[in-house]
Every structure is written in structure tokens, then in C-alpha cells.
Motif scaffolding. Structure first.
Motif: not given
Lengths: 329, 718
Positions: B188-196, B601-610
Motif C-alpha cells: 500500500x501507499x498513501x498519496x497527499x494531493x489537493x485537499x485529499x 503507470x503514471x498518475x497525474x495529480x494536481x497539487x501533489x504533496x506526498x
């Protein structure tokens, strides 16, 4: 697919547009002179001299005899397209931005930016484009209808539903529908989180594609303002167009021009990008510009496309035959 | 206004406001408890309830800046002024004492009672005074006991009789390890982007990420996994919350740690304790920043110890950042899963605390003159300490075993400019990078002192780089191995060298394995399983990646993730994640690669933090079992290959199915709009007449000759 590089403007392009047959190309830029080009090989046929400010948009009549340009010099001008002669000026007190001819070309809708305390406005003026030069008024002296829009620049305007409704795109990511008779707002929807920079119609006119600084482009149903598809890019989208023959969407944009010099040219993401309209997946891109792309357009036959960049270049691309025989997705 | 206020039931008000809505709306789905602000926090919004209440508050807190100093000498009248001036001298350094703010009550005979009240101009100063002078030894017989005046009331409320606390019933915890039993063995991994913040499965075989749990506004700044991956910490204005995954995939809150304005967090390696940190702005600009550090028990949520003080007391040696800032973590936990010790640097001393009672071992810090840096071994309570050179005393690196404080090994060095300590991830080796001044003192040369911890007497070897003037840009030990990699040379085109601590026969002796020259590399990322390494050129080098196999000494693949800022291996060493975070305006998102450099795979995510992989527990498999599996890998992999095949077929089918669905959806929409399109076309035809019909195009070439000018000139040629 070697492109033709058209260098006719020293300043950033604002809009590129084909005429109905797709044999002519008009480019507008922040310099004063829109250019007319032969779409086939990019020969320059002439320029339209007279404007005193950046030319934001243009509109070409169905018979390619008239050109309408809206400019920051607070005028909308009507030109004889083949000769470059200025036929008429509509003088406003605010910078003029978007323009659109109604079906039948009896009415012209155009928008003005908010200026000196005047809110952004939409104007509808009577035009008679068939009138022979000198024989009579080409356009009414005053708009027959003027109405205010909420705060924020109106970036594009279009006629829909048998000339009864106007559709506009706005700075805050809004798309709005207006009654063209009364100027009453019928509906609004915030489809983007940031400014919509461009809005182009599909070939059949049933939906538009919007390009926004929120790094996405969307297909929006013109009657319900429902978002049908979203194309996420990760970079600012300045312009988007729908292929008239294939399920393709063309997007142009890139890093903000003011920040381009802070990174390498490659960092900007100045490619023209192709997305599958239905699967919303990117399947190709075309490099070339060294600044953001400000405007893109498909030729009406769908066999070529043109991009106009902040770098002052217009690039005309004709697809090779195998572009149409390749299964892209 | 305030007088007419009655206690309000928010739900009743809501019911009035939203008559048409179902009861509870729109307060459903909120934990009301979560919305309550901690004491004293008004979120920056001043109450408009009028002044009366405010003044009252002021009056009460007037005593907040008063301290009571006890155990003073009892002096007669004539010595009263002398004692007063002593007190003023001591406390005047700490804060601003109000006029007439020192009061020493006397008895009838005019002898002081042995205590004094001191009023400062600010409660913060009172707190600082208590912290600094409680236990102050005035002379042999008098040791200060300092108490905040307000605390007296609190102490008074302690009941005289002991009442045993109620025994709480045991609440069954969710199984936090359930994610480890995933049938497909995914991570598993966690991603932080935008407000999510989203927790996902990495489905590398099918080349996609499957969402497990998503929450908007889960955290106010960042998220952090605990070192064993059992918990996810989220940061809030009020403090820190930790969450655990349930078998259903949902994340539930396990505990909260109250710490207003907490900025940073650190778990102990075995997850028993959590440290939270916040800096405190000084009350007046002349003073320096303060710090608050809380140590909590992870399970009970109990505050075990609080460290407070001025920042400069903690920003010492390697813990000091630029301009007196602090480097996190300045408290470092000892290695191993026992969580027994944690330590920090002091001026000329090392404070090693034991977690059993949170006090320093033997209640004493370890005096080490000139201490600059220390690192715990990741495996055991073993310290490597660097003390700087001063005058005739050489610079020294010492290996110290805790809790005995026994020095196992030390090494003296001269003309040292800087020292960096690198422990092997399993604690097998220790590398000390030493920058030495050349004879002219104008430049430095770099060398490595390499200690083999597992050998008898801890032998040491010295390694010099081939060219003395080269700078070392990066260093990394191979996890679970005996090798290390060094990036050295010119900043723009450095070389990467691999060294091994053992030769092929397993005999100790550092030797060069090989060098790659002229690489665009500024980062080294070993696979957690060893053997493979990603050489990265991040940031200024635009995101160049080279996937390198050190066993075979060959490049498996080179790739680019344009503008990539981070590279992270998954805990099993099967996949690599590269990401572009929000420091860049565009291209935000992450890529997942296989260990050998194939883009999955490539996952674009705006305002990507972590992007953070969820750590795994250490394997429970004994080493010999693991080796056996390694040996018989072929027979195992056959079975899994078949499974993979089936999965891939399934994935392809899924994609096709999804596309078919979208195509069908679009077709349905187009059909629904057909009437509209037809009406528009009909209108066009009606308005434009013949001109609206699509003309048949024929290309005609028309040549037009235009005579511009006719001029006659005499022929002048010869």
C-alpha cells in the motif's frame, strides 16, 4: 508530418482560425496586424492594418468575404477579407474580447472587458455583411442589446439553439447561458476551478470543449451545461479543439509564459497533445513551440491542424495518411 | 447581548433552519467532538460578546504570572533588603518583574516566612522562571521549590482519600495487520494531493492503483506512516491523530495526541512512543524562539514527558540549522524495536533518556566536550558520537554502548573540517566520512573510516577516493548487504563508485567493485532488498533515472521522469515510485516502475504533496528459510507466473470493458442529442439557404497575371 512555421507576428498569438472551406487561415496576435495565410502551404496573403491594440479574437463569415476582429483598442472592425480593406468600426469604450456571428450572420455578439468601473458586458449588434461596401450601413451604430455579466472576463461567446441563446465562458471557470432576446441569464455552471481560456464548438454544435487554467479541458453539453468528459493534463490548458472527423481532442497550453525562463524549454510542456475524446486517454503529442500554445484549431476537413504560440509562431501541420489508418487506442 | 443568551442545542437550531431536511442534517457524518476547539483556541476569531467577560478573564489570569518561591532563608528585617535584591537578581534575568512584584510575608517579629511571591509581566515568563529555577540551589541548606500560583488551587482539589480508578473493560481492537494478508501480496501507499489523502494498493502486475480509502481534509499538513506501517498519523491544529486500517479497508481513528500547533512528529522505531514538536514564537522580539516537544504513549495516548525551552538550547551541533533553526528530529531514538532510549545533543553533553521513566540514564547527561553529532545504530542501543577538534584535543569518533556508557571503540583524527556518520541499515557497518584540511588549510580532502561492527574488536579500515580533490556528493549503504555506493567528483558529471566490505570469499577487506564515470546523478536509492539501485538525477538534472544491478554490474534500464523530485522504493524492493511534488507548478503526480525500470503507470495529480509507501513489519521468516526460498525461486515463480498471466488477461479485459462502457455511454448521449443537432442543422439550412449546403470542393488552379510596372531602359551591356 513536417509543419509549416509561419512567422508573421512578433508578439504572442491570441487566436488562429480556419475559414469554412479550410483553405484560408487567419491568425490574430498581440501585435496590431491579423494575418491571412493560405492553409495549404502557409503562404502569407496579407495583413489587416488598422487596429491600435492587441487583437483578441476574429470571426470569418461563411462565404469568407468578411472578417470581424475584436481588439483591446476598444473597437470591433469588419474587414473585406480578400482585400484587407476596413469596412466598418464599432467603437466601444472598453476593450473588446470575444466575438461570434449568429447563424444567418444578421447579428454579431461580442464581449467587452470590465474597464473604468464598467462591468464586463455582452453586446449584440445588427450587421449586414452582404451590403456592398459604401452602399449602406454594415453594422448598426449602437448595439441593439447590451447586458452586464458577473465579475470576471468573458473569454468566449457563441450562438446556440436557433440564435435564441448565447453561451459564454468566463474567468472563474463558469459557463453561462443567456437569453439572446432579453439578456437574461438562463443558467450558469462552474465547470472549472480556474479561468476558462478557450471554448470551441464540436462540428455538430451540440457540445463545447473548454480549456482552463485548472489544468484540464472538459466537454460540456451546451443545453444542460453538464460536463460530459474531463481531460486532465497536469499543465495549464490555453486552448482546445474537437476533431471534426475523429474522436480526438487537441489541447494546447503549457507553463505560464512569465515563468518559462526559470526552467529548461522542455520543462514547459509546450506540446500540442492529443486525447481520445471518449476514453479521455492521451495518445500522442506534437512538439515544436518554445512557449505555451495559446490557440489551436482543426481544419474543417480534419486533415490538418494549426497551433499558435506565445513564441509568435503559427505552426500548420498536415496529418500523414497513416495518422488515419493507425489504431491509436 | 450576552444576558439573553441561553444554552442552545445545535441540533434543535439545525432542525429549525432546515425544516425540509431529514433530522440531523447537515450535521450528520460529523463527529461533534472533533469540531470542539481545545481550550484557549479561538481560531483567531475574537468573540464579540462585549467587554465584560474579557475583563473577568484578565483578572483571573492575573495570577498566571505569579510564582511562589519556597525554601528561602528566613531572615530578620535587617537582612530583608539583601535577600530581596538577590531574588531580583535571579529572577530579573528570566523575565520582567513588575514594580513591587516581589513580596515576602513576615511574621510578627519581622522575620520572613521563608517564601516569596514574585509577579512577572507575562505568564510565559512565570512558566520559564519555574522551569529554570525549580530546584535552584541558593546555598547548601536552601534549594528553591518554585510553583505557579495558579497551581495551588489545582493541587488543593486533589482529594485526600485515594479512590481506585474504575477498571475499563477491554475493547477489542481492529486487526491492524490485515492488509499484510493481501492475496496478491500487494503493497500500500498513501498519496497527499489537493485537499485529499488517499491510501491505495499498488497493483503493479495490472499496472494500476486501486483505491483503498480516501478522505478529504484528512490532515491539515502532511501524513506519516509509523515505522512498522501499523498506523498513519495525521496532523491537525489541535494535535495529532493516528489511524489504523481495518480488514474492510476503512481507516479508523485509534488515538489522539493533544498538542496545539504540532508541526512535526516522530515515532519510535517500535511504535511504542510518539514525539510531537512545535515551535513557540517569542513573546517579545528580543527573546528567541522556544520549543515544545511532547512524548506520548502511542497506545494509551498519555503524555509521558514534555520538553520545553528556548530553541538555542536544542539547536546544537548537527541539530542546528541555518539561522539558529532546528533540524528534525533532534531527539533520536535508539535502534532496534525495543524503544528503550532516545537522546539529544546538548552543549558539550549528550542527554540520553530512557523511555521507562523518561528521565536521563542515571539522571545525568553524558559529558562529551565538543560533541557535534551522534547517530544510533539502527539495530541496537549503540551510539556513534563525533566530538570536534579543539586545540590539542583531536577530533574523535566514539562508539558507545548504552546503557553501560561503555566506549567500545574510538578513533582520533587531526585537522578535521567536518564529519558525517552513516550507519549501515542493519547496523553491520559504520562509515564515517571525514573531510580533512590540506596542509595549506585552503581546501579539504575526503576520506572514509569504515568500522565493521560485527567483527571482534570492531576493526577499522580507511578508504581514500582515487582523486584526493574530489568532492563526495552522496553516500549510501546497501541494505542487507556488504556494499556501498559513493557519488564523487564534479557536480555536473560525477562518478559513481561501488565498494564492497567483503571479498568474494567473505573475507573482510574493502575493495572497489567498479566505477561508472560521467553520470548525471545526485541521488542514490538502494532497493530495500539490496542488489539493485536507482541512480537518480533529480531537481536540477530534470529527473534522470538509471536502474542498475550491482551484482551483474550492468544497467537494467535508463528512464526519465521529467522534473521528478522524489524516488521511493516500496518496502519489498519490487517497485519504485518517482514523483513530482507541488514545488513544481506542472507535471505533478507519480510514476510507478518495476525494479528493473519498466514504467507501469503514471498518475497525474494536481497539487501533489506526498507519496509514501506503507512500511512493512520485518519478516517473521528465519534467515535460513528465506535463503531456501531464494534457492528454489524457480519452482515458486512458476506458480505465480500463471497467476500473473490470469491477472493480466483480466486487467486487459477490464480496460476493454471500461472502454466499451464509455463508448456505449457516449453513443447513448449522442443519440439523445440527435434531435437537437438535427433541429440546428435544419435551422442553418433555412437561414442560409443554398449557402449552408456543404459544397463539393474542386481544386482549380487559376493563374492571374498582373502587370505592376512597365519601364523602358537602354541596354547598356557590351
Amino acid at each position: 508530418m513536417r509543419p509549416y512555421l509561419l512567422k508573421g507576428h512578433e508578439r504572442p498569438l491570441t487566436q488562429v482560425k480556419y475559414n469554412r472551406e479550410g483553405d484560408l487561415l487567419i491568425s490574430c496576435a498581440k501585435n496590431l496586424y491579423p494575418c491571412l495565410w493560405l492553409a495549404e502551404d502557409g503562404r502569407r496573403l496579407g495583413t489587416y492594418e488598422g487596429h491600435n491594440g492587441a487583437v483578441w479574437t476574429c470571426e470569418i463569415s461563411l462565404d469568407s468575404q468578411r472578417l470581424i476582429t475584436a481588439s483591446a483598442d476598444q473597437t470591433v472592425r469588419i474587414w473585406e477579407l480578400p482585400t484587407g480593406k476596413e469596412l466598418h468600426q464599432i467603437k466601444m469604450n472598453e476593450p473588446c474580447r470575444a466575438s461570434a456571428l449568429s447563424v444567418g450572420e444578421k447579428l454579431l455578439a461580442f464581449t467587452t472587458d470590465s474597464f473604468m468601473g464598467v462591468p464586463p458586458q455582452i453586446h449584440i449588434v445588427d450587421v449586414d455583411l452582404q451590403a456592398a461596401p459604401g452602399s449602406g450601413p454594415i453594422a448598426g451604430d449602437k448595439p441593439r442589446l447590451t447586458f452586464d455579466a458577473p465579475k470576471g472576463r468573458i473569454t468566449r461567446v457563441g450562438w446556440i439553439e436557433q440564435n435564441r441563446v448565447l453561451i459564454t465562458s468566463h474567468d472563474g471557470g463558469f459557463v453561462r447561458r443567456w437569453d439572446a432576446e432579453t439578456g437574461e441569464m438562463l443558467q450558469e455552471a462552474q465547470v472549472h476551478e480556474d479561468a476558462i481560456q478557450d471554448m470551441q464548438f464540436s462540428a455538430d454544435g451540440s457540445y463545447v470543449v473548454t480549456a482552463s487554467l485548472d489544468k484540464a479541458a472538459k466537454l460540456v453539453d451546451v443545453t444542460t451545461l453538464e460536463v460530459l468528459k474531463t481531460y486532465k493534463t497536469g499543465r495549464f490548458v490555453q486552448s482546445a479543439a474537437v476533431s471534426p472527423i475523429l474522436d480526438h481532442i487537441l489541447l494546447g497550453g503549457g507553463q505560464d509564459a512569465s515563468q518559462v525562463t526559470t526552467t529548461s524549454a522542455k520543462a514547459g510542456g509546450f506540446e500540442a497533445r492529443f486525447f481520445h475524446k471518449i476514453y479521455t486517454e492521451e495518445f500522442g503529442n506534437v512538439r515544436g513551440h518554445f512557449g505555451p500554445i495559446n490557440s489551436v484549431a482543426f481544419s474543417p476537413d480534419g486533415r490538418s491542424f494549426v497551433t499558435g504560440g506565445e513564441d509568435g509562431y503559427v505552426r500548420v501541420h498536415h496529418f500523414d495518411n497513416d495518422f488515419f489508418s493507425t489504431k491509436w487506442l | 447581548m450576552a444576558a439573553t443568551m441561553e444554552p442552545v442545542d445545535p441540533l434543535a437550531v439545525a432542525a429549525q433552519l432546515f425544516r425540509d431536511q431529514p433530522p440531523g442534517f447537515p450535521f450528520e457524518g460529523y463527529d461533534l467532538e472533533e469540531l470542539i476547539l481545545p481550550d484557549g483556541d479561538d481560531m483567531g476569531i475574537r468573540s464579540d460578546e462585549g467587554g465584560s467577560e474579557e475583563e473577568e478573564v484578565e483578572a483571573v489570569s492575573g495570577f498566571g504570572s505569579v510564582i511562589v518561591v519556597d525554601n528561602l532563608p528566613k531572615v530578620p528585617d535587617e537582612k530583608h533588603d539583601k535577600l530581596l535584591s538577590v531574588l531580583k537578581k535571579i529572577y530579573g534575568q528570566i523575565g520582567n518583574i513588575r514594580d513591587g512584584g516581589v513580596v515576602m510575608p513576615k511574621d510578627a517579629a519581622g522575620v520572613t516566612q521563608g517564601y516569596a511571591f514574585i509577579e512577572f509581566s507575562h505568564p510565559m515568563e512565570a512558566q520559564a522562571a519555574r522551569a529554570q529555577t525549580n530546584g535552584y540551589q541558593l546555598d547548601k541548606a536552601h534549594r528553591f521549590v518554585v510553583t505557579l500560583f495558579d497551581d495551588f488551587e489545582r493541587y488543593g482539589r486533589v482529594p485526600d482519600e485515594y479512590a481506585p480508578p474504575e477498571a475499563k473493560s477491554v475493547v477489542q481492537q481492529e486487526n491492524l495487520h490485515s492488509w499484510l494478508t493481501d492475496k496478491l501480496g500487494r503493497d500500500q501507499f498513501v498519496v497527499r494531493f489537493g485537499d485529499d489523502a488517499v491510501v491505495c494498493w499498488n497493483d503493479g502486475r495490472r499496472g494500476r492503483a486501486d483505491e483503498v480509502y480516501k478522505r478529504t481534509f484528512w490532515t491539515e499538513s502532511f501524513v506519516q506512516w509509523s515505522p512498522l506501517g501499523n498506523m498513519l498519523a495525521t496532523m491537525h491544529r489541535q494535535g495529532i491523530a493516528v489511524w489504523g486500517g481495518t480488514p474492510g479497508g476503512e481507516f479508523v481513528r485509534l488515538n489522539r495526541f493533544q498538542h496545539g500547533g504540532a508541526q512535526l512528529i516522530d515515532f519510535s522505531p517500535g511504535e511504542r512512543y510518539v514525539m510531537s514538536y512545535s515551535s513557540v514564537e517569542p513573546t517579545n522580539p528580543r527573546e528567541s524562539m522556544g520549543i515544545v516537544l511532547n512524548v506520548f504513549d502511542t497506545r494509551s495516548g498519555k503524555l509521558l514527558r514534555r520538553f520545553e525551552g528556548p530553541m538555542e538550547e536544542y539547536a546544537v551541533g548537527s541539530a542546528a540549522g541555518p539561522q539558529g533553526s532546528l533540524r528534525w528530529p533532534f531527539f533520536k531514538w535508539a535502534g532496534g524495536l525495543d524503544d528503550q532510549y532516545f537522546a539529544r545533543l546538548g552543549r558539550g553533553k549528550l542527554c540520553v533518556h530512557q523511555s521507562s521513566d523518561m528521565y536521563m540514564i542515571g539522571k545525568k547527561s553524558i559529558e562529551l566536550v565538543g560533541i557535534q553529532d551522534f547517530e544510533w545504530s539502527p539495530a541496537e542501543p549503540l551510539l556513534a558520537v563525533y566530538t570536534a577538534e579543539s586545540g590539542q584535543t583531536p577530533a574523535r569518533v566514539t562508539l558507545m554502548k548504552l546503557p553501560e556508557k561503555a566506549e567500545l571503540r574510538q578513533k582520533n583524527m587531526y585537522s578535521v573540517s567536518d564529519v558525517k556518520i552513516y550507519w549501515h541499515p542493519q547496523g553491520d557497518y559504520l562509515a564515517v566520512k571525514v573531510d580533512r584540511f590540506t596542509k595549506t588549510k585552503k581546501s579539504t580532502t575526503t576520506g572514509f573510516e569504515l568500522f565493521s561492527i560485527r567483527e571482534r574488536d570492531i576493526p577499522m579500515e580507511v578508504l581514500e577516493l582515487p582523486s584526493k580533490i574530489e568532492r563526495t556528493l552522496a553516500f549510501a549503504w546497501e541494505p542487507k548487504g556488504h556494499r556501498f555506493a559513493v557519488v564523487h567528483g564534479d557536480t555536473s558529471r560525477p562518478n559513481v563508485s561501488f565498494y564492497s566490505m567483503k571479498d568474494a570469499k567473505g573475507k573482510l577487506g574493502v575493495h572497489l567493485v567498479g566505477t561508472l564515470t560521467n553520470k548525471s546523478v545526485n541521488g542514490l536509492h538502494w532497493s530495500p532488498a539490496g542488489r539493485n539501485i536507482v541512480l537518480s538525477g533529480l531537481k536540477a538534472l530534470n529527473g534522470q533515472l538509471e536502474f542498475f544491478n550491482v551484482d551483474e554490474f550492468e544497467t537494467m534500464a535508463t528512464a526519465e521522469h521529467f522534473m521528478a523530485t522524489d524516488v521511493e522504493w516500496d518496502p519489498t524492493g519490487r517497485y519504485v515510485a518517482t514523483s513530482v511534488n507541488a514545488t513544481h507548478q506542472m507535471e505533478n503526480g507519480f510514476n510507478i516502475w518495476t525494479f528493473n525500470g519498466r514504467l507501469l503507470y503514471h498518475t497525474p495529480r494536481d497539487r501533489f504533496y506526498q507519496f509514501c509507501w506503507r512500511p512493512r513489519m520485518p519478516s517473521l521468516l528465519p534467515a535460513d528459510k528465506e535463503a531456501e526460498i531464494q534457492k528454489n525461486l524457480k519452482s515458486y515463480s512458476k506458480r505465480y507466473d500463471e497467476e500473473d498471466e490470469a491477472l493480466l488477461m483480466q486487467a486487459d479485459a477490464d480496460v476493454l470493458q471500461e472502454r466499451a462502457r464509455m463508448a456505449e455511454e457516449w453513443r447513448a448521449w449522442s443519440e439523445a442529442r440527435a434531435a437537437y443537432v438535427e433541429a440546428q442543422a435544419a435551422f442553418r439550412r433555412e437561414v442560409f439557404g443554398a449557402a449552408a449546403e456543404e459544397p463539393e470542393f474542386t481544386v482549380k488552379t487559376v493563374s492571374v497575371e498582373q502587370v505592376l510596372d512597365v519601364r523602358e531602359e537602354p541596354y547598356s551591356g557590351n
